[in-house]
Write a protein that holds these residues in place. Structure first.
Motif, mmCIF file in Angstrom:
data_model
loop_
_atom_site.group_PDB
_atom_site.id
_atom_site.type_symbol
_atom_site.label_atom_id
_atom_site.label_comp_id
_atom_site.label_asym_id
_atom_site.label_seq_id
_atom_site.Cartn_x
_atom_site.Cartn_y
_atom_site.Cartn_z
ATOM 1 N N THR A 159 -4.966 11.240 4.236
ATOM 2 C CA THR A 159 -5.523 12.372 3.493
ATOM 3 C C THR A 159 -6.395 13.249 4.383
ATOM 4 O O THR A 159 -6.273 14.482 4.372
ATOM 5 N N LEU A 160 -7.285 12.629 5.159
ATOM 6 C CA LEU A 160 -8.145 13.410 6.049
ATOM 7 C C LEU A 160 -7.329 14.146 7.102
ATOM 8 O O LEU A 160 -7.598 15.310 7.421
ATOM 9 N N LEU A 287 4.817 -1.772 3.843
ATOM 10 C CA LEU A 287 4.964 -1.021 2.602
ATOM 11 C C LEU A 287 4.480 0.417 2.739
ATOM 12 O O LEU A 287 5.044 1.327 2.125
ATOM 13 N N SER A 288 3.426 0.642 3.546
ATOM 14 C CA SER A 288 2.969 2.021 3.746
ATOM 15 C C SER A 288 4.040 2.842 4.465
ATOM 16 O O SER A 288 4.230 4.033 4.165
ATOM 17 N N GLN A 289 4.771 2.219 5.389
ATOM 18 C CA GLN A 289 5.874 2.909 6.062
ATOM 19 C C GLN A 289 7.062 3.110 5.123
ATOM 20 O O GLN A 289 7.742 4.128 5.163
ATOM 21 N N GLU A 301 0.428 11.207 -0.961
ATOM 22 C CA GLU A 301 1.225 10.755 -2.118
ATOM 23 C C GLU A 301 1.451 9.252 -2.085
ATOM 24 O O GLU A 301 1.361 8.566 -3.113
ATOM 25 N N ALA A 302 1.736 8.722 -0.891
ATOM 26 C CA ALA A 302 1.931 7.273 -0.771
ATOM 27 C C ALA A 302 0.650 6.526 -1.104
ATOM 28 O O ALA A 302 0.673 5.508 -1.815
ATOM 29 N N GLY A 303 -0.473 7.033 -0.609
ATOM 30 C CA GLY A 303 -1.747 6.380 -0.891
ATOM 31 C C GLY A 303 -2.087 6.392 -2.367
ATOM 32 O O GLY A 303 -2.571 5.391 -2.922
#
Length: 478
Positions: A159-160, A287-289, A301-303
């Motif tokens: 996000t940052l 999973l983040s990938q 969006e993923a976060g």
């Protein structure tokens, strides 16, 4: 002997200060991962350099955790906490101002060293400030904040980076650190460990052994497990850790007394912590990938879609702490681990190249509840399994094992993923993701079994009673 000096503010201030400091240290484990493309665009460097922006922090953090706790026990926990926080804050500013990739890597290594001194002392200082009857709730809040930091690192970093710049993932620490420094000086009570001299041989053996193991685990998936440096690190690190154990069994004032592991409570919760982080870190890494590379979500969006997992500790962990106060930590920790295993197993079933979010949501919620039930009671079990004068090194040892577990988890999951799948298409990614998640689920379930081996609360209290001898005998035992 433990020494404490009263300070204004008490438990509430200690909870705020230690939770925010713990959040900062835990967040920086994974916060850089989603910013790597932007860092490469600004600073240059190859893939090897970018990987070291993550690994440099992990390496110094894991290697120096027990040393940092030992320094706090010897020279004052509040004093060393402030020193570690100062180093961490300064290194964060240096990372944000880094003119090149090499200086960024160096700043990250210094950041990890500061966090290694600061992090284990947060739990010790909190324990000293909170009355025994309320520690479950305090550990619950502390665990919720730290669990959120671990799981939300990719979201915060993404996000940052997406909306401001990658430098702000480091600038974020500076105002927080500057605010905490005077508060820690004024509001925290000073305390010490046993007063024994610093164990230099044990420190060198443990630090060298952890360096070899963690370096090899970090570099193995990249350089290959048969690479010369990787194999050398694994063998040398294992030999040094074995020598550390043998030395500590005979030393008069060891940094980590091996007799602590005779306690089923201490041994069980440390085994469960190592296995929990092995399964969880590796799963979050993939999973983040998966959400970004396969399902096409942006980092933000993923976060946001991971929030049912990552934000759940903020809601459930304080309740878990209260439950641990009432029924004991063992059943709460075990239930949390089995729920985490169920969530990861469910995710392995529903993961496809075009899985709708509604199919993933139940698994994310179950995983979040499981993680929340683990963090607070686990901290309570660690701190209650040893004497007050040994809580600093117990916290350092537990945090070091967690870090080794996290590094091992990423290495194991990445190896399984590479053997069964790849990044070529969405389907090949899922082909590698599924067996990795099944492995993570099995490892976390094994952690649940380890938690069940911890004695029930009343039995643990009976076992701990003789471990608090009269002052003369306590001095003799060291």
């Amino acid at each position: 002997m433990s020494q404490q000096t009263a300070r204004h503010g008490g438990a509430a201030w200690a909870l705020v200060i230690t939770s925010v400091a713990g959040f900062m240290a835990a967040l920086d484990n994974l916060v850089v991962t989603t910013a790597l493309p932007s860092i490469r665009e600004d600073l240059g460097g190859g893939l090897h350099d970018l990987e070291w922006t993550v690994s440099a922090y992990t390496l110094t953090f894991a290697v120096l955790l027990m040393f940092g706790a030992a320094l706090g026990d010897r020279f004052g926990r509040r004093r060393l906490f402030i020193a570690g926080l100062t180093v961490f804050t300064g290194a964060s500013a240096a990372a944000a101002l880094a003119p090149g990739i090499d200086s960024l890597i160096a700043a990250r290594a210094v950041q990890g060293a500061g966090a290694a001194v600061m992090m284990p002392l947060t739990l010790t200082l909190l324990t000293a400030a909170v009355p025994a009857a309320k520690r479950g709730l305090a550990y619950g809040i502390w665990g919720a904040v730290n669990g959120l930091a671990v799981a939300s690192g990719p979201l915060v970093g993404g996000t940052l980076t997406e909306h401001i710049s990658w430098q702000w993932i480091f600038w974020l620490n500076v105002p927080l650190g500057l605010a905490l420094l005077p508060l820690a000086r004024l509001r925290l009570a000073e305390s010490h460990g046993t007063g024994a001299p610093l164990d230099l041989p044990g420190t060198l053996l443990a630090s060298g052994g952890l360096f070899g193991i963690v370096y090899s685990l970090v570099r193995g998936p990249v350089d290959g497990w048969t690479g010369g440096l990787v194999l050398t690190g694994l063998f040398t690190g294992s030999a040094l850790l074995a020598a550390f154990v043998l030395y500590s069994m005979r030393a008069k004032n060891p940094m980590l007394p091996m007799r602590l592991f005779r306690s089923r409570a201490f041994a069980g919760i440390n085994a469960a912590s190592l296995l929990m982080f092995l399964g969880m870190f590796g799963s979050i890494f993939l999973l983040s990938q998966y959400m970004q590379g396969v399902l096409g979500y942006s980092p933000t969006e993923a976060g946001l879609r991971m929030l049912p997992w990552t934000a759940m500790p903020m809601l459930v962990a304080p309740v878990a702490g209260i439950l641990a106060d009432r029924i004991g930590g063992r059943p709460v920790v075990a239930a949390g681990l089995f729920l985490q295993a169920l969530g990861l197993g469910s995710m392995s079933v529903v993961a496809t190249a075009d899985a709708p979010y509604t199919a993933q949501l139940p698994a994310l919620i179950v995983s979040g509840i499981g993680m929340a039930l683990f963090f607070a009671p686990a901290s309570h079990l660690v701190m209650s399994s040893v004497r007050p004068s040994e809580q600093g090194i117990a916290s350092g040892a537990n945090n070091a094992l967690r870090e080794v577990g996290g590094a091992l988890g990423i290495a194991v999951m990445a190896s399984i993923f590479a053997a069964r799948g790849g990044y070529e298409t969405g389907q090949t990614f899922v082909d590698g993701l599924r067996p990795a998640l099944v492995t993570g689920s099995a490892v976390v379930a094994l952690a649940g079994v380890a938690a069940l081996l911890i004695p029930a609360r009343r039995q643990a209290e009976r076992q701990a009673a003789p471990a608090r001898p009269a002052p003369v005998l306590e001095t003799a035992s060291h």
